[in-house]
Design a protein around this motif. Structure first.
Motif, PDB file in Angstrom:
ATOM      1  N   MET A  37     120.618 -37.114 -20.807  1.00  0.00           N
ATOM      2  CA  MET A  37     121.078 -38.644 -20.863  1.00  0.00           C
ATOM      3  C   MET A  37     120.003 -39.159 -20.035  1.00  0.00           C
ATOM      4  N   PRO A  38     120.020 -40.545 -20.204  1.00  0.00           N
ATOM      5  CA  PRO A  38     119.246 -41.431 -19.250  1.00  0.00           C
ATOM      6  C   PRO A  38     120.468 -41.735 -18.046  1.00  0.00           C
ATOM      7  N   LEU A  39     119.721 -41.887 -17.009  1.00  0.00           N
ATOM      8  CA  LEU A  39     120.463 -42.392 -15.747  1.00  0.00           C
ATOM      9  C   LEU A  39     120.777 -43.939 -15.863  1.00  0.00           C
ATOM     10  N   ILE A  40     122.003 -44.283 -15.308  1.00  0.00           N
ATOM     11  CA  ILE A  40     122.302 -45.448 -15.321  1.00  0.00           C
ATOM     12  C   ILE A  40     122.230 -46.172 -13.503  1.00  0.00           C
ATOM     13  N   THR A  41     121.805 -47.328 -13.579  1.00  0.00           N
ATOM     14  CA  THR A  41     121.639 -47.793 -12.257  1.00  0.00           C
ATOM     15  C   THR A  41     122.879 -48.148 -11.442  1.00  0.00           C
ATOM     16  N   ASP A  42     123.355 -47.792 -10.308  1.00  0.00           N
ATOM     17  CA  ASP A  42     124.534 -48.049  -9.651  1.00  0.00           C
ATOM     18  C   ASP A  42     124.025 -48.724  -8.514  1.00  0.00           C
ATOM     19  N   GLN A  43     124.785 -50.139  -8.179  1.00  0.00           N
ATOM     20  CA  GLN A  43     124.203 -50.801  -7.040  1.00  0.00           C
ATOM     21  C   GLN A  43     124.597 -50.454  -5.704  1.00  0.00           C
ATOM     22  N   SER A  44     125.625 -49.648  -5.501  1.00  0.00           N
ATOM     23  CA  SER A  44     125.936 -48.663  -4.155  1.00  0.00           C
ATOM     24  C   SER A  44     124.907 -47.906  -3.859  1.00  0.00           C
ATOM     25  N   ARG A 102     124.681 -38.798 -13.295  1.00  0.00           N
ATOM     26  CA  ARG A 102     124.692 -39.843 -14.247  1.00  0.00           C
ATOM     27  C   ARG A 102     124.395 -41.279 -13.653  1.00  0.00           C
ATOM     28  N   GLU A 103     124.082 -41.356 -12.517  1.00  0.00           N
ATOM     29  CA  GLU A 103     123.768 -42.621 -11.838  1.00  0.00           C
ATOM     30  C   GLU A 103     122.709 -42.267 -11.028  1.00  0.00           C
ATOM     31  N   ILE A 104     121.851 -43.463 -10.753  1.00  0.00           N
ATOM     32  CA  ILE A 104     120.690 -43.601  -9.809  1.00  0.00           C
ATOM     33  C   ILE A 104     120.457 -44.800  -9.255  1.00  0.00           C
ATOM     34  N   GLY A 105     120.019 -44.749  -7.851  1.00  0.00           N
ATOM     35  CA  GLY A 105     119.670 -46.118  -7.208  1.00  0.00           C
ATOM     36  C   GLY A 105     118.326 -46.083  -6.802  1.00  0.00           C
ATOM     37  N   ILE A 106     117.529 -46.630  -6.848  1.00  0.00           N
ATOM     38  CA  ILE A 106     116.069 -46.980  -6.617  1.00  0.00           C
ATOM     39  C   ILE A 106     115.769 -48.034  -5.585  1.00  0.00           C
ATOM     40  N   ALA A 107     115.087 -47.698  -4.608  1.00  0.00           N
ATOM     41  CA  ALA A 107     114.685 -48.580  -3.611  1.00  0.00           C
ATOM     42  C   ALA A 107     113.163 -48.488  -3.359  1.00  0.00           C
ATOM     43  N   VAL A 108     112.229 -49.559  -3.162  1.00  0.00           N
ATOM     44  CA  VAL A 108     110.993 -49.791  -2.679  1.00  0.00           C
ATOM     45  C   VAL A 108     111.026 -50.886  -1.403  1.00  0.00           C
ATOM     46  N   ARG A 109     110.438 -50.351  -0.329  1.00  0.00           N
ATOM     47  CA  ARG A 109     110.156 -51.121   0.719  1.00  0.00           C
ATOM     48  C   ARG A 109     108.879 -50.734   1.148  1.00  0.00           C
ATOM     49  N   THR A 110     108.304 -51.882   1.987  1.00  0.00           N
ATOM     50  CA  THR A 110     107.018 -51.965   2.615  1.00  0.00           C
ATOM     51  C   THR A 110     107.146 -52.040   4.065  1.00  0.00           C
ATOM     52  N   THR A 111     106.118 -51.723   4.830  1.00  0.00           N
ATOM     53  CA  THR A 111     105.760 -52.001   6.364  1.00  0.00           C
ATOM     54  C   THR A 111     105.006 -53.406   6.315  1.00  0.00           C
ATOM     55  N   PRO A 112     104.958 -53.918   7.428  1.00  0.00           N
ATOM     56  CA  PRO A 112     103.952 -55.213   7.504  1.00  0.00           C
ATOM     57  C   PRO A 112     102.658 -54.845   7.001  1.00  0.00           C
ATOM     58  N   ASP A 113     102.186 -53.628   7.333  1.00  0.00           N
ATOM     59  CA  ASP A 113     100.854 -53.009   6.868  1.00  0.00           C
ATOM     60  C   ASP A 113     100.776 -53.013   5.368  1.00  0.00           C
ATOM     61  N   GLY A 114     101.686 -52.901   4.673  1.00  0.00           N
ATOM     62  CA  GLY A 114     101.832 -52.734   3.030  1.00  0.00           C
ATOM     63  C   GLY A 114     101.919 -51.150   2.475  1.00  0.00           C
ATOM     64  N   GLU A 115     102.161 -50.521   3.755  1.00  0.00           N
ATOM     65  CA  GLU A 115     102.807 -49.064   3.170  1.00  0.00           C
ATOM     66  C   GLU A 115     103.990 -48.911   2.607  1.00  0.00           C
ATOM     67  N   TYR A 116     104.007 -48.351   1.481  1.00  0.00           N
ATOM     68  CA  TYR A 116     105.331 -48.398   0.542  1.00  0.00           C
ATOM     69  C   TYR A 116     106.340 -47.130   0.957  1.00  0.00           C
ATOM     70  N   TYR A 117     107.354 -47.388   0.796  1.00  0.00           N
ATOM     71  CA  TYR A 117     108.415 -46.307   1.059  1.00  0.00           C
ATOM     72  C   TYR A 117     109.303 -46.428  -0.160  1.00  0.00           C
ATOM     73  N   TRP A 118     109.445 -45.120  -1.018  1.00  0.00           N
ATOM     74  CA  TRP A 118     110.316 -45.032  -2.165  1.00  0.00           C
ATOM     75  C   TRP A 118     111.554 -44.038  -2.049  1.00  0.00           C
ATOM     76  N   VAL A 119     112.530 -44.566  -2.282  1.00  0.00           N
ATOM     77  CA  VAL A 119     113.623 -43.846  -2.197  1.00  0.00           C
ATOM     78  C   VAL A 119     114.520 -43.823  -3.504  1.00  0.00           C
ATOM     79  N   GLN A 120     114.908 -42.660  -4.055  1.00  0.00           N
ATOM     80  CA  GLN A 120     115.949 -42.320  -5.263  1.00  0.00           C
ATOM     81  C   GLN A 120     117.017 -41.609  -4.594  1.00  0.00           C
ATOM     82  N   GLU A 121     118.245 -42.102  -4.985  1.00  0.00           N
ATOM     83  CA  GLU A 121     119.368 -41.687  -4.961  1.00  0.00           C
ATOM     84  C   GLU A 121     120.001 -41.151  -6.197  1.00  0.00           C
TER      85      GLU A 121
END
Length: 193
Positions: A83-90, A167-186
């Motif tokens: 089943m596909p995952l549903i995004t959860d805001q928390s 059943r649920e997923i949360g995804i975030a992408v953030r960067t440092t001031p130098d433009g290095e990406y950090y990715w997190v999946q819950e």
């Protein structure tokens, strides 16, 4: 009455200020403050470079990156009969907070050296109740395609993406001031009342 316009270039933009009918004391205070800003002083006493060193930024294209990553995850899951995952805001909020914590505290790990909390403890603290959960982290990849491909070639990360437990997923992408990406999946299987 004369109009005074002061422009102070700062890394993030320009401060514009206008006033009419100012007394000499106000002008002196303003000029002194602008001088401090121009020399790099901040309210914490650190220079702008030191303050920006650990600053977490939200990429302009964060929603496109997150949506594209979710689409890739769900396409892979459906191809495996899941089943596909549903995004959860928390979950998304926890992921975003943790990406920023890693950037600001300069570490990369599933357990925070500062708070000593692991992924499940962070979800619990956020009030998210779950049966089971998982987490994927990555840094350095500039696109959702690259991070997804890296996770899919790693057995542990691939197992998280293709687990039938979630059943649920949360995804975030953030960067440092130098433009290095950090990715997190819950990932989680929530307890719903």
């Amino acid at each position: 009455m004369p109009v005074i316009v002061i422009e102070v270039p700062i890394e993030t933009g320009v401060v514009l200020w206008k006033s009419s009918g100012m007394n000499k004391r106000s002008v002196f205070s303003l000029v002194a403050m602008c001088g401090l800003l121009a020399t790099g002083c901040t309210s914490t006493g650190a220079t702008q470079e030191e303050s920006a060193k650990n600053f977490c930024e939200i990429p302009i294209n964060q929603f496109r990156l997150s949506d594209d990553l979710l689409e890739r995850v769900n396409r892979a899951r459906v191809a495996e009969g899941l089943m596909p995952l549903i995004t959860d805001q928390s979950l998304t909020d926890v992921a975003a907070d943790y990406a920023c914590q890693m950037i600001e505290d300069e570490f990369f790990s599933h357990h925070s050296p500062k708070s000593k909390l692991g992924p499940g403890e962070r979800l619990t603290r956020a009030g998210y109740i779950y049966f089971t959960m998982g987490e994927n982290l990555a840094t350095g990849q500039d696109s959702s395609e690259d991070v997804f491909d890296d996770w899919m070639t790693s057995p542990e990360h691939r197992d998280n993406i293709l687990s039938s437990q979630w059943r649920e997923i949360g995804i975030a992408v953030r960067t440092t001031p130098d433009g290095e990406y950090y990715w997190v999946q819950e990932f989680a299987d929530p307890v719903k009342f």
